[in-house]
Design a protein around this motif. Structure first.
Motif, PDB file in Angstrom:
ATOM      1  N   ALA A 100      18.806 -98.523  27.953  1.00 22.43           N
ATOM      2  CA  ALA A 100      17.600 -97.905  27.362  1.00 22.43           C
ATOM      3  C   ALA A 100      16.605 -99.441  27.735  1.00 22.43           C
ATOM      4  CB  ALA A 100      17.773 -97.912  26.031  1.00 22.43           C
ATOM      5  N   TYR A 101      17.262-100.558  27.563  1.00 20.54           N
ATOM      6  CA  TYR A 101      16.511-101.871  27.624  1.00 20.54           C
ATOM      7  C   TYR A 101      15.930-101.742  29.098  1.00 20.54           C
ATOM      8  CZ  TYR A 101      14.805-106.444  27.819  1.00 20.54           C
ATOM      9  OH  TYR A 101      13.916-107.296  28.148  1.00 20.54           O
ATOM     10  N   VAL A 102      16.702-101.609  30.129  1.00 22.54           N
ATOM     11  CA  VAL A 102      16.340-101.728  31.412  1.00 22.54           C
ATOM     12  C   VAL A 102      14.953-100.770  31.849  1.00 22.54           C
ATOM     13  CG1 VAL A 102      18.371-102.990  32.081  1.00 22.54           C
ATOM     14  CG2 VAL A 102      17.939-100.690  32.614  1.00 22.54           C
ATOM     15  N   THR A 103      15.229 -99.415  31.231  1.00 21.77           N
ATOM     16  CA  THR A 103      14.227 -98.447  31.721  1.00 21.77           C
ATOM     17  C   THR A 103      13.161 -98.685  30.895  1.00 21.77           C
ATOM     18  OG1 THR A 103      15.180 -97.099  29.975  1.00 21.77           O
ATOM     19  CG2 THR A 103      15.713 -96.867  32.355  1.00 21.77           C
ATOM     20  N   GLY A 104      12.967 -99.548  29.888  1.00 24.37           N
ATOM     21  CA  GLY A 104      11.966 -99.855  29.060  1.00 24.37           C
ATOM     22  C   GLY A 104      11.669 -98.886  27.931  1.00 24.37           C
ATOM     23  N   GLU A 105      12.562 -97.989  27.768  1.00 19.27           N
ATOM     24  CA  GLU A 105      12.659 -97.035  26.511  1.00 19.27           C
ATOM     25  C   GLU A 105      13.098 -97.768  24.985  1.00 19.27           C
ATOM     26  OE1 GLU A 105      14.622 -93.920  29.745  1.00 19.27           O
ATOM     27  OE2 GLU A 105      15.901 -94.676  28.049  1.00 19.27           O
ATOM     28  N   LEU A 106      13.791 -98.946  25.297  1.00 20.86           N
ATOM     29  CA  LEU A 106      13.879 -99.835  24.030  1.00 20.86           C
ATOM     30  C   LEU A 106      13.594-101.376  24.481  1.00 20.86           C
ATOM     31  CD1 LEU A 106      17.251 -99.925  22.109  1.00 20.86           C
ATOM     32  CD2 LEU A 106      16.303-102.030  23.227  1.00 20.86           C
ATOM     33  N   ASP A 107      12.701-101.718  23.431  1.00 20.68           N
ATOM     34  CA  ASP A 107      12.505-103.096  23.773  1.00 20.68           C
ATOM     35  C   ASP A 107      12.670-103.987  22.624  1.00 20.68           C
ATOM     36  OD1 ASP A 107      11.359-105.190  25.257  1.00 20.68           O
ATOM     37  OD2 ASP A 107       9.741-104.145  25.989  1.00 20.68           O
ATOM     38  N   ILE A 108      12.832-105.297  22.624  1.00 19.44           N
ATOM     39  CA  ILE A 108      12.609-106.151  21.630  1.00 19.44           C
ATOM     40  C   ILE A 108      11.352-107.282  21.500  1.00 19.44           C
ATOM     41  CG2 ILE A 108      13.818-108.452  20.710  1.00 19.44           C
ATOM     42  CD1 ILE A 108      16.588-107.417  21.450  1.00 19.44           C
ATOM     43  N   GLU A 109      10.805-106.845  20.404  1.00 16.64           N
ATOM     44  CA  GLU A 109       9.490-107.612  20.303  1.00 16.64           C
ATOM     45  C   GLU A 109       9.793-109.176  20.022  1.00 16.64           C
ATOM     46  OE1 GLU A 109       6.796-107.045  16.916  1.00 16.64           O
ATOM     47  OE2 GLU A 109       5.977-105.486  18.095  1.00 16.64           O
TER      48      GLU A 109
ATOM     49  N   GLU B 136      12.090-102.578  36.508  1.00 20.83           N
ATOM     50  CA  GLU B 136      13.315-102.107  35.940  1.00 20.83           C
ATOM     51  C   GLU B 136      14.377-103.518  36.421  1.00 20.83           C
ATOM     52  OE1 GLU B 136      16.976 -99.251  37.014  1.00 20.83           O
ATOM     53  OE2 GLU B 136      15.058 -98.201  36.504  1.00 20.83           O
ATOM     54  N   THR B 137      14.450-103.619  37.819  1.00 12.37           N
ATOM     55  CA  THR B 137      15.253-104.690  38.336  1.00 12.37           C
ATOM     56  C   THR B 137      15.039-106.089  37.383  1.00 12.37           C
ATOM     57  OG1 THR B 137      15.759-103.676  40.260  1.00 12.37           O
ATOM     58  CG2 THR B 137      16.328-105.849  40.237  1.00 12.37           C
ATOM     59  N   ALA B 138      13.570-106.314  37.606  1.00 17.03           N
ATOM     60  CA  ALA B 138      13.255-107.637  36.691  1.00 17.03           C
ATOM     61  C   ALA B 138      13.893-107.876  35.257  1.00 17.03           C
ATOM     62  CB  ALA B 138      11.834-107.869  36.807  1.00 17.03           C
ATOM     63  N   ARG B 139      13.802-106.486  34.657  1.00 17.08           N
ATOM     64  CA  ARG B 139      14.411-106.413  33.242  1.00 17.08           C
ATOM     65  C   ARG B 139      15.989-106.570  33.440  1.00 17.08           C
ATOM     66  NH1 ARG B 139      10.805-104.669  29.369  1.00 17.08           N
ATOM     67  NH2 ARG B 139      12.551-103.394  28.172  1.00 17.08           N
ATOM     68  N   VAL B 140      16.467-106.085  34.059  1.00 15.79           N
ATOM     69  CA  VAL B 140      17.866-106.156  34.367  1.00 15.79           C
ATOM     70  C   VAL B 140      18.213-107.655  34.340  1.00 15.79           C
ATOM     71  CG1 VAL B 140      19.878-106.023  35.978  1.00 15.79           C
ATOM     72  CG2 VAL B 140      18.697-104.019  35.479  1.00 15.79           C
ATOM     73  N   TRP B 141      17.655-108.512  35.115  1.00 18.46           N
ATOM     74  CA  TRP B 141      17.665-109.806  35.357  1.00 18.46           C
ATOM     75  C   TRP B 141      17.390-110.579  34.170  1.00 18.46           C
ATOM     76  CZ3 TRP B 141      20.010-112.985  39.023  1.00 18.46           C
ATOM     77  CH2 TRP B 141      20.653-112.621  40.037  1.00 18.46           C
ATOM     78  N   ARG B 142      16.260-110.235  33.324  1.00 15.17           N
ATOM     79  CA  ARG B 142      15.967-110.724  31.993  1.00 15.17           C
ATOM     80  C   ARG B 142      17.065-110.854  31.044  1.00 15.17           C
ATOM     81  NH1 ARG B 142      10.753-108.497  29.565  1.00 15.17           N
ATOM     82  NH2 ARG B 142       9.718-110.300  30.516  1.00 15.17           N
ATOM     83  N   LEU B 143      17.494-109.484  31.027  1.00 11.06           N
ATOM     84  CA  LEU B 143      18.645-109.446  29.969  1.00 11.06           C
ATOM     85  C   LEU B 143      20.042-110.064  30.274  1.00 11.06           C
ATOM     86  CD1 LEU B 143      19.621-107.719  27.705  1.00 11.06           C
ATOM     87  CD2 LEU B 143      20.315-105.675  29.145  1.00 11.06           C
ATOM     88  N   TYR B 144      20.246-110.225  31.806  1.00 12.87           N
ATOM     89  CA  TYR B 144      21.302-110.783  32.045  1.00 12.87           C
ATOM     90  C   TYR B 144      21.308-112.143  31.838  1.00 12.87           C
ATOM     91  CZ  TYR B 144      23.828-113.078  36.126  1.00 12.87           C
ATOM     92  OH  TYR B 144      24.554-113.828  36.858  1.00 12.87           O
ATOM     93  N   LEU B 145      20.025-112.871  32.210  1.00 12.94           N
ATOM     94  CA  LEU B 145      19.950-114.373  32.182  1.00 12.94           C
ATOM     95  C   LEU B 145      19.993-114.805  30.713  1.00 12.94           C
ATOM     96  CD1 LEU B 145      17.316-115.200  35.004  1.00 12.94           C
ATOM     97  CD2 LEU B 145      19.817-115.375  34.894  1.00 12.94           C
ATOM     98  N   VAL B 146      19.155-114.019  29.935  1.00 13.86           N
ATOM     99  CA  VAL B 146      19.346-114.350  28.473  1.00 13.86           C
ATOM    100  C   VAL B 146      20.497-114.201  27.684  1.00 13.86           C
ATOM    101  CG1 VAL B 146      18.205-113.516  26.233  1.00 13.86           C
ATOM    102  CG2 VAL B 146      16.668-113.922  28.284  1.00 13.86           C
ATOM    103  N   GLY B 147      21.213-113.158  28.217  1.00  7.72           N
ATOM    104  CA  GLY B 147      22.655-112.877  27.478  1.00  7.72           C
ATOM    105  C   GLY B 147      23.521-113.832  27.864  1.00  7.72           C
ATOM    106  N   GLY B 148      23.533-114.113  29.356  1.00  9.10           N
ATOM    107  CA  GLY B 148      24.438-115.095  29.793  1.00  9.10           C
ATOM    108  C   GLY B 148      24.210-116.493  29.017  1.00  9.10           C
TER     109      GLY B 148
END
Length: 440
Positions: free
Chosen positions: A74-83, A387-399
């Motif tokens: 849901a996050y990588v597709t933009g259906e869910l976000d964190i403000e 979408e791929t950029a959001r994948v990497w944002r989540l990956y780097l922040v979570g990592g």
């Protein structure tokens, strides 16, 4: 000091209130975040990070795929976000799980019935949404040569342009060594310090033969050849990486010192090397395959030669890094506690002489990559899509958060193949390894 989440407050009834109530039942406690739903309703602590559900489709994903993977989709597709600050949002969720006993969703039949009933009332029932295009789709036997090649390609063949944009001029995609705290010591300095530290631990001298397994974009290969006049055989499975390193070898006039081979580590042939290095490649080998990998390291180094393994570590929980990492970043990855890796290396005949944790160094390294991603966000989305950029944002922040909180580690392990009579050639120990790393 953290405190228990405050009782939820609701601005007005709606989807958010229903979802917060359902989530509290499933998770065993109130949500530590504030929810804002597609109808504008909000529920949850007012001072908490805000999770925005932009569409009913996000809820449908969670019904079909409860837990981390559904949230990630849901996050990588933009259906869910964190403000606001994504890192603070994830940090809040992990703190609540750790300190207040929130449990991952394991839906009972009753839980699932309540969730479906709530989804019906909210108009979110429907067929299973297709997985995002950025999710890996691998076939074949686990850690077969073909599947390993596809797994490596999924991550590392994204494009050389992408990694040029993300990384510093060393093109080192691994944990740096932050030898100084001052603001003038940046990511490229940390990578050069790491590369020099590896060369010193391996006792490289002009004319020595180095085997670099999983060479990436050639950071260690090029540094060792150029700075230490070492003859290097660089091995990678990623075609994009091999092409990049070959071009750099030609450009820097190192053709007489460097050979680049695009092949599986299991197919490496040739005589014994004076030193072998493998930097953050062992995670891709697999659990059952690691003993054979360790034996290959032992087999390829001469008696008295040294082996340097830089490798991420993790407990037995989620050894692949978790559903998101396994699906989007590093399919089939496997990590284990440091002690188990040391045992496997020793079982292969290597004598482990030194280990060093770089965990905090990876927090700074990954955080630097994340800053670059955000600063160049428009260029990244133009290159690979949002979408791929959001994948990497989540990956780097979570990592970065996983290393910060100790859920993951990274270590340098130095071993030697003892010579006849047990000679290691390591009487000098660590003397001089760290001198001047902040001034390269």
């Amino acid at each position: 000091m953290s405190t228990a989440p405050t009782a939820p407050t609701t601005d007005r009834p709606g989807a958010a209130h229903r979802l917060a109530t359902l989530a509290a039942d499933v998770l065993g406690g109130p949500l530590p975040v504030r929810l804002r739903a597609w109808d504008g309703s909000e529920s949850g602590p007012r001072d908490a990070p805000v999770v925005v559900l932009r569409s009913r489709r996000a809820l449908r994903r969670l019904l079909w795929q409860p837990g981390e993977l559904g949230l990630a989709q849901a996050y990588v597709t933009g259906e869910l976000d964190i403000e606001g600050d994504l890192a603070q949002g994830l940090r809040t969720v992990w703190a609540a799980r750790r300190e207040h006993g929130l449990r991952p969703p394991r839906l009972t039949s009753a839980d699932r019935a309540r969730a479906v009933a709530a989804a019906v009332r909210l108009g979110a029932v429907g067929p299973r949404p297709a997985a995002p295009a950025s999710q890996a789709r691998l076939r074949g036997g686990l850690h077969s040569r073909a599947r390993d090649r596809a797994a490596i390609s999924h991550h590392y063949d994204l494009s050389n342009d992408f990694y040029r944009l993300l990384l510093d001029d060393t093109m080192a995609y691994s944990c740096g060594y932050w030898a100084a705290e001052d603001a003038g010591f940046g990511p490229a300095d940390a990578q050069r310090a790491k590369l020099e530290l590896i060369c010193r631990k391996l006792a490289l001298r002009p004319g020595a033969r180095l085997l670099d397994i999983g060479c990436g974009w050639g950071a260690l290969t090029l540094y060792a050849a150029q700075r230490h006049e070492v003859r290097v055989t660089a091995v990678t499975l990623a075609a994009e990486q091999a092409a990049y390193v070959r071009a750099q070898v030609r450009e820097r006039g190192l053709t007489g010192l460097v050979e680049v081979v695009c092949q599986d580590y299991r197919d490496i042939e040739g005589g014994r090397y004076d030193a072998v290095a493998t930097v953050e490649m062992g995670e891709h080998v697999g659990d059952a395959e690691y003993p054979a990998f360790a034996e290959a390291l032992h087999r390829r180094v001469r008696p008295g030669g040294r082996v340097l393994v830089q490798q991420m570590s993790r407990g037995r929980v989620a050894p692949g890094g978790g559903p998101f990492i396994e699906a989007y970043i590093a399919p089939d990855m496997h990590m284990r506690p440091l002690g188990e890796t040391v045992t496997l290396l020793e079982a292969a005949g290597l004598e482990v002489r030194h280990t060093e944790s770089l965990r905090e160094h990876y927090v700074r390294t990954v955080s630097a990559w994340h800053r670059t991603l955000e600063e160049r966000w428009d260029r990244f989305t133009e290159l690979v899509g949002e979408e791929t950029a959001r994948v990497w944002r989540l990956y780097l922040v979570g990592g970065a958060l996983a290393f910060e909180e100790g859920r993951m580690g990274v270590d340098q392990i130095l071993g030697v193949r003892p010579g006849p009579g047990g000679d290691s050639g390591m009487t000098a120990g660590a003397s001089g390894w760290y001198e001047g790393l902040d001034r390269l």
